[in-house]
Enzyme design. Structure first.
Site, PDB file in Angstrom:
ATOM      1  N   ASP B  63       0.577  -1.246  -0.086  1.00 52.33           N
ATOM      2  CA  ASP B  63      -0.119  -0.022  -0.137  1.00 52.33           C
ATOM      3  C   ASP B  63       0.966   1.227   0.044  1.00 52.33           C
ATOM      4  O   ASP B  63       1.864   1.369   0.871  1.00 52.33           O
ATOM      5  CB  ASP B  63      -0.899   0.015   1.041  1.00 52.33           C
ATOM      6  CG  ASP B  63      -1.931  -1.044   1.104  1.00 52.33           C
ATOM      7  OD1 ASP B  63      -1.921  -1.546  -0.031  1.00 52.33           O
ATOM      8  OD2 ASP B  63      -2.545  -1.288   2.162  1.00 52.33           O
ATOM      9  N   TYR B 156       1.257  22.632 -12.332  1.00 51.41           N
ATOM     10  CA  TYR B 156       1.919  21.006 -12.443  1.00 51.41           C
ATOM     11  C   TYR B 156       3.199  21.401 -12.807  1.00 51.41           C
ATOM     12  O   TYR B 156       4.253  20.576 -12.161  1.00 51.41           O
ATOM     13  CB  TYR B 156       1.165  20.395 -13.709  1.00 51.41           C
ATOM     14  CG  TYR B 156       1.725  19.208 -13.924  1.00 51.41           C
ATOM     15  CD1 TYR B 156       1.432  18.049 -13.329  1.00 51.41           C
ATOM     16  CD2 TYR B 156       2.437  18.863 -15.191  1.00 51.41           C
ATOM     17  CE1 TYR B 156       1.987  16.709 -13.499  1.00 51.41           C
ATOM     18  CE2 TYR B 156       3.086  17.731 -15.443  1.00 51.41           C
ATOM     19  CZ  TYR B 156       2.823  16.656 -14.779  1.00 51.41           C
ATOM     20  OH  TYR B 156       3.217  15.438 -14.989  1.00 51.41           O
ATOM     21  N   LYS B 160       6.792  19.809 -10.934  1.00 49.41           N
ATOM     22  CA  LYS B 160       7.724  19.020 -11.553  1.00 49.41           C
ATOM     23  C   LYS B 160       9.200  19.763 -11.788  1.00 49.41           C
ATOM     24  O   LYS B 160      10.042  18.982 -11.865  1.00 49.41           O
ATOM     25  CB  LYS B 160       7.298  18.682 -13.066  1.00 49.41           C
ATOM     26  CG  LYS B 160       5.991  17.565 -13.333  1.00 49.41           C
ATOM     27  CD  LYS B 160       6.690  16.223 -12.510  1.00 49.41           C
ATOM     28  CE  LYS B 160       5.542  15.189 -12.649  1.00 49.41           C
ATOM     29  NZ  LYS B 160       6.256  13.834 -11.883  1.00 49.41           N
TER      30      LYS B 160
END
Lengths: 464, 250
Positions: B63, B156, B160
């Site tokens: 998990d 975004y 990055k």
């Protein structure tokens, strides 16, 4: 001991280096202390001159015990029957031969290079051109001292109560402990020369027939074959076989110094070669030249040690020819009755487009009691392949043939076998693992090869 | 360890159900390959696991919740329980709606956490393990969006940019330990992350990204653009003056 910095270690194939702490071992006390202070999660592996091709003497994140300074010849029993020598494990076969020859004593098993240590020769159970008559190196070891995981040193012999651990150590790739000294049986010799017969074979069938018919007339026998030429002449070869020359066979010029050790060096190959030095043009040219350079038939030629045994030792660091990507050596054996498989494997190599120049073919004699020793009665073939795309597929396909035929691949050369395939090749693996569990339950002796082939429990890659 | 012919024995996929992660697993899949799929428990994870088992891989599902930082150490612990990890791929991330992302504080925080904070936290945990084993690769799936952050997806792109810088730096720090870091900068990837968006020029498939990654590891590279021409495009764009850059339809 002061923690050693990480250094990059690689095998002779230079294909998959990793970093380990290299501990310089000058004494038994050093070895014990390096063992005690090592990181138990990564363990220790003994290392000699680094001539195994793959990852056998690498131990990523752990310790490698550099035993090359333990290089003393301790005693020689020249009058014994057979004569014997007791050495520290770091003595190289080169050193040993140079020391023993003046007394007319001969190391019984010599692999393709003299630049291996006695400890390494035991751990890999190396063989030479005389396997069909003399067996492998382990057959000649009379006793050895092993540093075990518990820090104690134990003397082992091939028979008696220590025999299981002795034979697990022969061919055990350093995973039962570190060999610190050994007593090895020797042979006597009158000269350092060989009387050699050379025959060319026009194809693989001719070669195998010639070898089957007359190998037993010779102590030493090996063939170089052409692994590039396809079709009718596939597997054409140069077969060289010989016996130790007696004093009477030498011309008067050589009789003056019959035990002279002739081992010239042409120098060291510089680190300048790009990948793909071995390409279609060079491989074809080399293979053709090598084949036609040999006489069709010649008998009784006198050759010295370098000519007969170790032509590659003429040039130090010759593995640099393969460039930075490195290479791998694929050596397998299949039983004699599997000659068809053997031929098919050769076809697969020749037709694969992967190019090999240094190719050796030989017939093995009987194996020995070691569970991980490589030789068994049958045909063995060795090719040197530069690392290129698609090589994994060729090797996997060869593995499948070899496993089906009941054969195996040599661990001292291996750098890629999977644990699953390895288990199918070495049917006595469980015997080895049982001994290992007894003497090293925590898996203190470990290596990249050991982890790859699951010879020990998985070690945690971090703080546990 | 990655063997002499470039085959790893174990693969850890963080964000293991992403299209790129699965494409990577397929490239390396062979009998006996140990694959750890770390992702949120889902049917998709189970299906991915079954797919790899069919190819002969030994699969472990672990998990992973990127936003639950406290759980990361246990995730990495479990991932290494079966032995050394040869290649660990950080393949998770969120794109979000670009306009919503800079105006909705919660979504902005989610992007920052999933795309930057979590990879950094997991990256450090991975680095500790890899340092001990003294071999292995960390593969960080970055994006050309971080090379020069554009108005059209700056939320975004900014995550990055940070991500990319961190992993390039981590690679330098880990060099002396025999551990490699590879930063992969794909352009527009046709995957479920970008489904519904208009395809950008030089778009690539997840498999193309996986192929480039595998080749880069073989060649021991630290940075790879997919496709390779993207490097030229981006180095051009990087130097376009801001007033002009603003007017470009990108």
């Amino acid at each position: 001991m002061i923690p050693q910095p990480l250094v990059e270690l690689h095998g002779w194939g230079r294909a998959s280096p990793t970093m380990a702490h290299l501990a310089q071992i000058d004494s038994v006390a050093d070895a014990v202390s390096a063992l005690r202070t090592s990181d138990s999660r990564r363990g220790v592996v003994p290392r000699g001159l680094g001539r195994s091709y793959g990852d056998a003497a690498q131990n990523a994140g752990g310790t490698a015990l550099d035993l090359t300074k333990m290089n003393r010849i301790l005693s020689v029993d020249a009058a014994g029957e057979p004569p014997t020598v007791m050495v520290q494990a770091g003595v190289s076969l080169d050193h040993l031969m140079r020391a023993l020859l003046p007394f007319g004593l001969w190391v019984p098993v010599l692999p393709g290079t003299r630049q291996v240590t006695v400890g390494g020769a035991i751990a890999a159970d190396v063989h030479g051109k005389n396997h069909h008559t003399e067996g492998s190196f382990g057959n000649h070891v009379r006793s050895l001292d092993l540093l075990m995981a518990n820090g104690k040193v134990r003397t082992l012999t091939p028979r008696g109560e220590t025999e299981r651990l002795f034979w697990a150590t022969i061919g055990g790739m350093g995973l039962t402990g570190a060999v610190l000294r050994a007593t090895v049986a020797l042979q006597r010799t009158e000269t350092a020369y060989f009387s050699v017969d050379t025959h060319r074979a026009t194809d693989i069938d001719d070669l195998m027939q010639q070898m089957s018919e007359r190998d037993d007339d010779y102590t030493y026998s090996v063939a170089w074959f052409d692994a590039v030429t396809r079709g009718r002449h596939m597997g054409r070869a140069v077969l060289t076989r010989g016996n130790k020359a007696s004093l009477a066979e030498l011309p008067s010029k050589l009789k003056r110094d019959p035990l002279k050790f002739v081992a010239p060096s042409l120098g060291t190959l510089p680190e300048i070669f790009p990948n793909r030095m071995i390409n279609k043009a060079t491989a074809k040219a080399f293979s053709t030249a090598w084949y036609f350079k040999a006489p069709k038939h010649r008998t009784g030629e006198l050759q010295n040690i370098t000519q007969f045994f170790h032509p590659l030792d003429l040039v130090a660091e010759w593995n640099r020819i393969y460039g930075p990507n490195g290479f791998l050596q694929y050596q397998f054996v299949v039983p004699f009755e599997e000659a068809g498989t053997f031929r098919r494997c050769l076809e697969m190599i020749v037709n694969s487009g992967h190019l090999s120049c240094l190719n050796v073919l030989k017939r093995f004699g009987d194996g020995n009691p070691s569970p991980l020793s490589f030789p068994m009665p049958g045909w063995t073939l060795t090719v040197d392949l530069p690392i290129e795309n698609g090589l994994d597929k060729l090797c996997d396909a060869l593995d499948t043939e070899v496993v089906t035929a009941g054969g195996r691949v040599y661990l001292a050369k291996d750098s890629r076998l999977s644990a699953e395939t390895f288990r199918k090749m070495y049917r006595r693996l469980d015997d080895f693992l049982a001994v290992r569990r007894e003497v090293d339950p925590e898996g203190i002796f470990n290596s990249d090869l050991g982890r790859r082939l699951k010879l020990s429990k998985p070690t945690m890659g971090g703080a546990a | 360890m990655i063997n002499a012919v470039g085959a790893p024995q174990s693969l850890l996929l963080l964000g293991g159900t992403s299209d790129i992660a699965m494409a990577i697993a397929h490239r390396y899949a062979r009998a006996g390959l140990r694959v750890v799929l770390a992702a949120r428990p889902s049917e998709r994870r189970t299906a991915s696991g079954a797919e790899l088992k069919n190819l002969g891989c030994e699969v472990t599902e672990v998990d992973l919740d990127a936003r639950d930082h406290a759980s990361h150490a246990a995730t990495i612990e479990l991932a290494f329980a079966g032995g050394d990890v040869d290649i660990a791929v950080i393949a998770f991330g969120v794109l979000g709606d670009a306009e919503q992302a800079w105006q909705d504080p919660d979504l902005a925080l989610e992007l920052a956490e999933v795309n930057y904070t979590a990879p950094v936290h997991l990256g450090v945990l991975l680095a500790q393990r890899m340092q001990t084993q003294a071999h292995g690769w960390i593969v960080a799936l970055s994006s050309v969006a971080g090379e020069r952050v554009r108005r059209s997806n700056f939320m975004y792109g900014s995550t990055k940019a940070g991500f990319d810088g961190f992993f390039l730096g981590l690679g330098e720090a880990l060099r002396e330990y025999g551990v490699h870091v590879l930063v992969v900068r794909p352009g527009f990837v046709k995957s479920k992350m970008t489904s519904g968006l208009d395809e950008a020029p030089l778009a690539v498939t997840p498999d193309k990204v996986a192929e480039a990654m595998v080749d880069a590891i073989k060649a021991k590279r630290e940075l790879v653009w997919v496709p390779g021409t993207m490097r030229v495009v981006m180095s051009g764009l990087r130097h376009v003056p801001r007033p002009l850059f603003r007017k470009l339809p990108i």
